[in-house]
Design a protein around this motif. Structure first.
Motif, short mmCIF file in Angstrom:
data_model
loop_
_atom_site.label_atom_id
_atom_site.label_comp_id
_atom_site.label_asym_id
_atom_site.label_seq_id
_atom_site.Cartn_x
_atom_site.Cartn_y
_atom_site.Cartn_z
N ALA A 208 0.82 -1.21 0.00
CA ALA A 208 0.00 0.00 0.00
C ALA A 208 0.85 1.26 0.00
N ARG A 209 2.02 1.22 0.70
CA ARG A 209 2.91 2.39 0.69
C ARG A 209 3.55 2.60 -0.68
N ALA A 210 3.95 1.50 -1.33
CA ALA A 210 4.63 1.61 -2.62
C ALA A 210 3.66 1.92 -3.76
N HIS A 211 2.38 1.61 -3.55
CA HIS A 211 1.39 1.81 -4.61
C HIS A 211 0.21 2.60 -4.04
N PRO A 212 0.35 3.90 -3.93
CA PRO A 212 -0.75 4.73 -3.41
C PRO A 212 -2.01 4.56 -4.25
N GLY A 213 -3.14 4.53 -3.56
CA GLY A 213 -4.41 4.36 -4.27
C GLY A 213 -4.81 2.92 -4.47
N SER A 214 -4.02 1.98 -3.90
CA SER A 214 -4.34 0.57 -4.08
C SER A 214 -5.49 0.12 -3.19
N GLY A 215 -5.93 1.00 -2.27
CA GLY A 215 -7.10 0.67 -1.46
C GLY A 215 -6.73 0.08 -0.12
N TYR A 216 -7.76 -0.37 0.60
CA TYR A 216 -7.61 -0.90 1.96
C TYR A 216 -7.28 -2.39 1.87
N LEU A 217 -6.06 -2.77 2.31
CA LEU A 217 -5.59 -4.14 2.20
C LEU A 217 -5.31 -4.79 3.56
N GLN A 218 -5.80 -4.19 4.64
CA GLN A 218 -5.51 -4.73 5.96
C GLN A 218 -6.11 -6.12 6.15
N ALA A 219 -7.19 -6.43 5.44
CA ALA A 219 -7.81 -7.75 5.57
C ALA A 219 -7.05 -8.83 4.81
N LEU A 220 -6.02 -8.45 4.09
CA LEU A 220 -5.25 -9.40 3.29
C LEU A 220 -4.26 -10.13 4.20
N ARG A 221 -4.69 -11.21 4.81
CA ARG A 221 -3.84 -12.00 5.71
C ARG A 221 -4.42 -13.41 5.81
#
Length: 628
Positions: free
Chosen positions: A377-390
């Motif tokens: 998410a830091r390297a690709h701004p605008g990629s959205g909310y990825l906190q559930a990706l685990r």
């Protein structure tokens, strides 16, 4: 009637050489493409391939089938278009002969049978010569497929006996379909009208108006729909705009060519004569310009759209990437290096993924990207909310197809199938990308050991770029982010670019043959016209110069109208890139387009000079006296 058809071909063979060659090439291209398409579609992957090698084989096989399918369709379209326009022009050049046939007792059905008989003979000749020519074309296409990496070395097209029947059907069908409309129109012409003015008759019929306006409406509809088609659908719709527009303009050429010709300045006697011929000989000018319009329109439109979408993809990725350097390595893991503020390692690996359920289930080997969500998410701004990706959850990648957030996909790894919920998705991009984002730790380490990894590196404030680059060079290949994005875009579009190069190369050659054919047919019937010009005081050199100026003017008009057709594609490109990426992008390959325009002028100019020189070898008095 068959004897008369044979006699007609023997006496006016110059008019039919181009049509026969068009049928021959049409049969050869369709036969070769069909055999190779079936061979590629049934090609089994070699045993013992790794998942990555199987993915590459699958992608190459799909690309080869797509290439051959497009070649097959494009060849059939060009064959019908060029052959029908050739027959229509040939029949128009023989209006006086057909009128004499009507005066000596021949009915409309006799005229139709005569022309259909000639077409049948041409179809037979084209088929007989096209079948062996198809073997040569298949060898050439096979070398192209192997050379561009679409199929493995040693691939050959498999001969099938039934192709002889298919080739005969194609050859006869193309010839008969090409002459059908022209024969019906010729049979309706009143013989006395044709004798009074051999060039009489409406060029723009109601059917031609309706068909031309239909294709024009189709081009407009594609331009409107392209921006709402998404990244993939928008590009597909855009690519077809120039084809519809080129066909529309070629059908409306009898109206457009004289209108544009009036805007061309004329200097001297030869210039005035050339412009007068453009204005008065509408059928001849339109028949010569039509294949040029299609050639220029399709090629300019396709290459311009391809280059523009690639440039839009690079710009889109650059806006969505916050990094200074890209380090390419194999396998997961990245060392701590002084001067690096943050980094995002992304390991790419193939996965066999099943989407849908029951009858709608679809299993494909697709690309997955193993990431650390916060770093990504830091390297690709605008990629959205990825906190559930685990855990065992996954996210839809920028190149996903057939699933979205909330769905469940089945992935095969570690020897078994795993149901993975899709808990997030990043925006789709015009340049495509991985289908899935997978959290680190989900896939087994042995599967990722040799997988390619790219790490987006952001330098710390005050860090020495040269020192950091030198230290990272011991880990892998280091590239500036802009250079890497351009190289990545080229790699992503290389397959489609190769497909376009092969298809447009073969199609462009076919269309150029159609242009040459139209020029030759036009000059073959101009002997008396040239003789009359010389009898009024013009020298042979002046007649040749007027013919060259006329040919150059027709070429200029054809290039202009073809570029106008391509402009419709550019409008769709701007609308689509604006809708998908937020920024309208247009990047045209001016050098390639200029080279094609120059080639068109050279080919038509040389053909016009050679045919006009041949038509003016006989003394004008002999031609005028023979006609009387």
């Amino acid at each position: 009637m068959l004897r008369m058809s044979i006699s007609g071909l023997a006496e006016r063979w110059q008019l039919f050489v181009g049509a026969t060659l068009s049928v021959c090439l049409g049969v050869a291209l369709v036969q070769s493409s069909l055999l190779l398409l079936i061979s590629a579609a049934t090609l089994d992957p070699p045993a013992g391939l790794s998942p990555a090698e199987r993915l590459r084989f699958s992608d190459s096989a799909e690309a080869s089938v797509a290439l051959l399918g497009v070649t097959l369709g494009f060849s059939a379209f060009l064959a019908v278009f060029i052959i029908s326009s050739t027959f229509a022009f040939t029949v128009a050049q023989r209006r006086r002969d057909l009128a004499l046939l009507r005066l000596v007792g021949g009915g409309r059905r006799h005229v139709r049978r005569l022309l259909m008989g000639e077409a049948l003979l041409l179809g037979l000749i084209g088929t007989v010569t096209g079948v062996p020519a198809g073997l040569a074309v298949m060898a050439l296409q096979t070398r192209l497929l192997v050379g561009f990496g679409f199929v493995p070395g040693g691939f050959t097209g498999q001969w099938r006996d039934w192709i002889l029947g298919a080739s005969a059907g194609v050859g006869l069908g193309l010839a008969l379909a090409g002459v059908l409309v022209a024969a019906r129109r010729a049979a309706r012409v009143r013989p006395l009208d044709a004798l009074r003015d051999p060039d009489a008759g409406r060029v723009m019929t109601a059917g031609r108006w309706l068909t031309g306006l239909f294709f024009a409406a189709g081009a407009v509809a594609l331009i409107i729909l392209a921006p709402v088609g998404g990244p993939a659908g928008g590009q597909a719709l855009t690519m077809n705009v120039s084809l519809c527009a080129a066909v529309a303009l070629s059908l409306l050429a009898p109206v457009l060519v004289p209108g544009v010709a009036r805007l061309i300045p004329a200097a001297g006697v030869t210039g005035m004569l050339a412009r007068a011929n453009l204005r008065d000989e509408v059928r001849r000018s339109a028949a010569t310009a039509a294949p040029l319009i299609v050639l220029i329109g399709v090629v300019f439109g396709q290459v311009g759209a391809s280059a523009s979408f690639a440039a839009a993809g690079v710009a889109e990725q650059r806006r969505g990437t916050a990094a200074d350097l890209v380090v390419e390595t194999t396998g997961p893991g990245f060392p701590a290096v002084a001067g690096v503020a943050s980094f995002s390692s992304e390991t790419e690996t193939p996965l066999r993924i099943t989407t849908g359920r029951g009858d709608t289930a679809d299993t494909l080997i697709q690309s997955a990207l193993v990431v650390e969500p916060a770093a990504f998410a830091r390297a690709h701004p605008g990629s959205g909310y990825l906190q559930a990706l685990r855990g065992n959850a996954v996210a839809g990648g920028p190149g996903r197809e057939g699933f979205s957030r909330g769905d469940t996909v089945t992935a095969h790894f570690a020897g078994t199938d795993h149901s993975l919920p899709v808990v997030a998705e990043v925006p789709t991009t015009i340049g495509g990308g991985a289908a899935l984002l997978v959290p680190a730790g989900l896939l087994p380490a042995d599967q990722l050991a040799g997988a390619p990894t790219r790490t987006f590196v952001t330098l710390a404030p005050g860090a020495d770029p040269a020192r950091v680059t030198a230290e990272l060079s011991t880990v892998g290949t280091v590239t500036g982010v802009d250079d890497w994005l351009r190289a990545d875009a080229e790699a992503r579009t290389s397959t489609s670019d190769d497909i376009m190069l092969i298809v447009l190369g073969l199609g462009g050659l076919y269309a150029l043959i159609g242009v040459v054919n139209a020029v030759v047919i036009a000059a073959a019937a101009r002997g008396r016209e040239f003789a009359a010009a010389r009898a009024t005081g013009l020298t042979r050199l002046q007649v040749l110069r007027a013919a060259l100026l006329e040919s150059s003017a027709v070429t200029m008009i054809g290039v202009f109208l073809g570029a106008l057709a391509a402009a419709g594609t550019y409008v769709a490109v701007l609308a689509t890139t604006s809708a998908v990426t937020g920024t309208a992008t247009l990047d045209l390959p001016w050098t390639l387009m200029a080279v094609l325009a120059v080639v068109a002028f050279v080919v038509t100019g040389l053909t016009s000079l050679l045919t006009s020189w041949s038509a003016t070898r006989v003394a004008p008095v002999s031609l005028l006296g023979a006609w009387e």
